[in-house]
Design an enzyme around this catalytic site. Structure first.
Site, short mmCIF file in Angstrom:
data_model
loop_
_atom_site.label_atom_id
_atom_site.label_comp_id
_atom_site.label_asym_id
_atom_site.label_seq_id
_atom_site.Cartn_x
_atom_site.Cartn_y
_atom_site.Cartn_z
N GLY A 126 0.84 -1.30 -0.01
CA GLY A 126 -0.11 0.21 0.01
C GLY A 126 1.10 1.34 0.06
N HIS A 268 -9.44 5.49 -11.94
CA HIS A 268 -8.42 4.92 -11.15
C HIS A 268 -8.84 4.22 -9.61
CE1 HIS A 268 -4.40 4.71 -8.85
NE2 HIS A 268 -4.90 5.37 -8.08
N GLU A 415 19.51 3.00 3.60
CA GLU A 415 18.93 2.69 4.92
C GLU A 415 17.43 1.99 4.49
OE1 GLU A 415 20.02 5.60 4.25
OE2 GLU A 415 21.91 5.85 5.41
#
Lengths: 664, 664
Positions: A126, A268, A415
């Protein structure tokens, strides 16, 4: 789209009709929920159908089969795509009722796919870009276990469907560079190249050449018509034959099949109304009732799934006869080897005797040296700070293209990509990932740490240089708010050990926490030994590390390097006749999980309560109350030697003593 | 390196000798501090010397000259490069004493360059990648002001020195894609291509083709020998003539000039010992005493700086005769136009009368509609969530290649790049940037928000969909820990308004806070009006929004959408005869800044204290004490309609009433 629907009700349905089933379920579920996204599932239905009927290795009857291909829907908002596929192929986890209850309380079909909630979902997605970055970790784990166990016991692909948003996110860069560097050729990314984002056509924000970009990172690339089943199949076949990771740009129309709304950038999300749905059904020639898949179509899907599951039986036989079957199963189950902690326990016992002064990052390194040789599943690494993070243990070799069996990953200055890859390894199973960076840069990897906490998986983030103790590097490198910021995150263990003993105990607790990621927050600077006795007290999260000589008037609470400040202050107060106790708080979350009586006993009832931590005060009130005394930071740090900073910011024994006396 | 040092003591020093001055200062300062990095400053000294003596437009006597070129050292660990340059060119901000006191308490030369601390430093850098991403915002602001004020009043370049680490970080991807999309041809990135990172040669973690990568993003690219002054100058000249942003790979040797340590990967940080320094000085033929720059060399640097400052006088004249000189100066000073808030104040007065129910994101949009037309400096945008964030105000046009005067930026799905670009715009001056995304994705942009807080600049982050009120999108999209995590950050205002009036007041406070970034944390769901009267109360951070009918027995504290829950509970408690007050806490940081008496009056002394917030409890103890009642979240959220979630997680009027009564 398909005018042959009627014939398929008796004959074998065409691949397009099978894809239409995905489209109709997706669009109707979104319509019913009045929220969600049908655009991507409808657009990518053809690609997904080819993948799930001809290429993906999976077994709906055994969602956890260790050598299945991993499928990650990085564009997680298109969750109805995966729910449709799981339902159609016969996963028990997604019933038609679940599809009807898309996005409702308690259903197996939440708005975005959630790992652990619905069998067949490999990864919670998500937050864009992270599915892709997590998949890199899955592909890394696959190659590692392939090398470790041999005989191609582990030998599968990792497939990703990503959208424009995934490729815009920065983490996608870290992910594809790392995958390219490591030549992870079993990783195949299918980009839904529909040129649509929420704000409109994607080119309002992006005009880069994605194929050239992936190629520059060392990937094999290709574009394909995402609605031509034959061409899709040819492209996927080509993808499986490359010696590099693969990216295929699937040229699609958003909301494919939705009649007049096909290709409309505004389709969409939830935007198809009753009349649109009717027109779409007509365009597809789909006449079945809502939330009903005609039996021949459902059967065709299930037959395809059975075909794709065929290798499972042979693999079971292979595992059965494998020399290290038991160890493989243990590792895949996330269990630790027997006697995993024997060496560590001896190390703790020795430390209790010797009472070594050390930086807690070194203490962590010393603990790792007693763990890594005994837990083969541990795979370490660092975001280019190996020497500073003390994450490397003698005898480890680098994970590399010539040595996927290596257990130390040079993640580069990445990272976020590193933490996401660790999530992928943990999700894959068989690997316990840990890695290092500076604590301040946990901000960069925070979104992946959050996703790991949400998924409930075991990753261990070694975060050194944990306060103004960083010294000369200055405020950009001095975390002052990070402890509080992570203590706020659910299902995350934030460890800040005070010395060699606590560091070892914290590592033990972190490794035992199979459903919770951990942070090991560690100092650059040396501190004296704090612990004098007691067995595995850090596992309780907080405990009295120094008792008062008589009924305590003052309690001093501290974590990490400030425990020694607290102890020094206690000595001074006791010398001045003020009975004082000290509580070390290496892990607030484990403390919160203790029973009320224990917690009350640790918090105590002294009239004066002081907390010392080289960080901001947020949250400390729960130990010291709203009128307690806090000795710590109220601002960002500064650049100077660390001892100067502690003095300048007033985090000293003297300050604690003075304030405690004043309060008495 | 240069055998002509002696001759230069009387004659004009060669460019290499001028670069040697940078090298020697850098290496000796690091040596003296026993920490820091000489590798990059020595390696990039030649490139920097060509840039600062022949190309960069700047005036050491006027570090704030509005039309100066901006120079950003993205590889901030190489801070001695910029300190050396500032000292040599005659900036008063960096004395030789400062260089001697590199990385010491109170010096102008902290470990990493800090904006606001040392004149001539355009941007705090150190967290890798962000300097580059911030520079994109500077370049955006430059084009915008160029278009807004015309006459090429603003017409300068933005130069960046970036290292391997900067280009590995994900944010670099967002930055270069955005710059490529926007064709920011005044942005020139000089990559220190030395193939060295901390863990060793860069190829252990990176094998991508950076030039191809930048080209794919729409940049003009070139490689150059980073030690050949002639070729460097030719490349920089070429760079200034492109119609796209430019990246030049400067092939350098780390620690160039350091004799035997030249090119040694281990010479990145503090690793040169006495004997190495001696050998390096010999190799460069540098005989001057430590921390002494021979006068001819210093004079040559100052002469070069005077040359580069020549355009300043003409520009001053141009400004003087400019039709909008006063407005330009006002904007560059960060002052708001007169009457900036007139329309907003009228809007507030009207809302107090009408008492509209609204989502606070809509309330924010309504406030913006009263601000954007009256404050030309405001430049908005969204990370692809314009409709959801309510950041677009009617009449705005898109900032684009054909319309740099546009005030609305389509940032794409690039939260981190967006926040960093906003920092760059605020640093540039003349622009007040605001932009939107979902609150949960503030995790992605957190490192830039932190840097903004550290630099003390005004950016406004609109963060909508602020709790489980998000509903169906589920836990990946529901921030529960984010309020606490940002309340922990120093110098940041976290606003969470309760209704239309508070939203407008919070916008006012945010715009007035010129040295502090702000977050506007806003709801997706509608809430009733909470405020009934009172002038600008949000500016106090917290205030009593409902009084008790008699001496209060219960205080209920809440923020944002839960203020209405608190008010409903208060009504119910009062109806049951329990005198209850409600405190709204739209901004904890502003409340902390009030005087003790005010704070005590707001916190009150009721026997029962309840806090309600659809988020975790961390930090609320400062209002309710350690025995207070917290009604909120203890876990991540879930996917379901928002009203269902509030009930399921027990954040309701009923829960507050029940717990308050039980406590009484």
């Amino acid at each position: 789209m398909s005018s042959d629907i009627l014939s398929t009700l008796t004959a074998k349905p065409s691949p397009t009709v099978m894809a239409d089933a995905v489209r109709v379920l997706s669009m109707e579920a979104v319509h019913r929920a009045k929220s969600g996204h049908q655009g991507m599932p409808m657009g990518m239905a053809d690609v997904a159908t080819v993948l799930w009927t001809k290429f993906l290795k999976y077994d709906p009857k055994a969602p956890d089969w260790a050598d299945r291909d991993r499928f990650v829907l990085s564009a997680g908002h298109g969750s109805m795509l995966i729910y449709s596929l799981l339902h159609l192929t016969g996963f028990k986890s997604v019933s038609m009722d679940d599809i009807k209850n898309f996005r409702q309380w308690g259903s197996a079909t939440p708005g975005h796919p959630e790992y652990g909630h619905t069998a067949g979902i490999e990864c919670t997605t998500g937050p864009l870009g992270q599915g892709l970055a997590t998949a890199v970790g899955m592909a890394m784990a696959e190659r590692h276990l392939n090398a470790r166990f041999g005989d191609d016991l582990v030998d599968h692909k990792t497939w990703v469907i990503a959208g424009d948003g995934c490729l815009m996110e920065g983490v996608s860069h870290e992910a594809i560079s790392l995958a390219g560097r490591l030549k992870l050729n079993k990783l195949i990314v299918l980009w839904d190249d529909n040129n649509v984002t929420i704000d409109g056509v994607a080119t309002i924000a992006e005009t880069g050449d994605q194929l050239a970009r992936f190629k520059a990172a060392g990937w094999a690339v290709k574009a394909v018509d995402g609605h031509d089943h034959g061409k899709i199949a040819a492209a996927l076949r080509w993808a499986t034959q490359q010696s590099k990771p693969v990216m295929i740009a699937c040229k699609t129309k958003i909301s494919k099949g939705a009649g007049p709304k096909e290709g409309d950038p505004h389709s969409h999300g939830y935007t198809l109304f009753d009349s649109d749905i009717e027109l779409a059904r007509k365009a597809m020639g789909w006449e079945a009732e809502s939330f009903t898949v005609p039996s021949p179509i459902k059967k065709a899907w299930e037959a395809a799934a059975r075909r794709q599951a065929r290798p499972h039986k042979d693999w079971d036989a292979k595992l059965k006869s494998h020399a290290h079957a038991a160890d493989f199963k243990r590792a895949m189950n996330g269990e630790l080897p027997a006697n995993a902690f024997d060496a560590l326990d001896a190390h703790i016992a020795q430390a209790l005797e010797i009472k070594p002064a050390d930086a807690t990052r070194s203490a962590s390194g010393a603990a790792l040296a007693q763990l890594v040789p005994h837990i083969d599943d541990m795979v370490g690494g660092s975001a280019d700070l190996t020497g500073s993070n003390n994450t490397f243990v003698k005898g480890m070799t680098a994970y590399d293209t010539e040595n996927y069996g290596g257990r130390y990953v040079h993640y580069g200055v990445r990272e976020f990509g590193m933490s996401a890859a660790m999530n992928g390894m943990a999700l894959h199973g068989g690997v316990i990932p840990y890695s290092g960076t500076f604590f301040v840069f946990s901000d960069y990897s925070r979104p992946a740490i959050r996703l790991g906490a949400l998924m409930g998986i075991r990753t261990i983030n070694v975060l050194t240089h944990d306060s103004i103790g960083v010294g000369e590097d200055g405020p950009t490198h001095q975390p002052v708010e990070h402890l509080a910021s992570f203590r706020a995150m659910p299902n995350l263990l934030v460890f800040r050990p005070a010395d060699v003993v606590e560091a070892a105990e914290c590592w033990k607790a972190a490794l035992k926490s199979t459903t919770t990621p951990s942070l090991m927050v560690l100092s650059r600077q040396k501190v004296p030994a704090a612990r004098e006795s007691g067995d595995n007290l850090s596992a309780k999260g907080a405990y009295e590390i120094r008792s008062a000589s008589s009924e305590a008037k003052v309690s001093i609470f501290a974590s990490g390097t400030e425990v020694s400040v607290a102890i020094a202050a206690q000595k001074e107060l006791e010398a001045q006749g003020v009975a004082t106790r000290v509580v070390s708080t290496p892990c607030w979350e484990l403390f919160d999980a203790q029973d009320a009586a224990y917690k009350a006993s640790v918090i105590g009832t002294t009239p004066v309560n002081v907390a010392v931590e080289a960080a901001v005060s947020l949250g400390w009130e729960k130990f010291i109350g709203k009128d307690g005394i806090f000795v710590g930071m109220t601002s960002f740090g500064a650049s100077a030697p660390q001892d100067v900073l502690y003095k300048q910011f007033g985090i000293t024994k003297e300050a604690v003593v003075e304030k405690a006396l004043a309060a008495l």
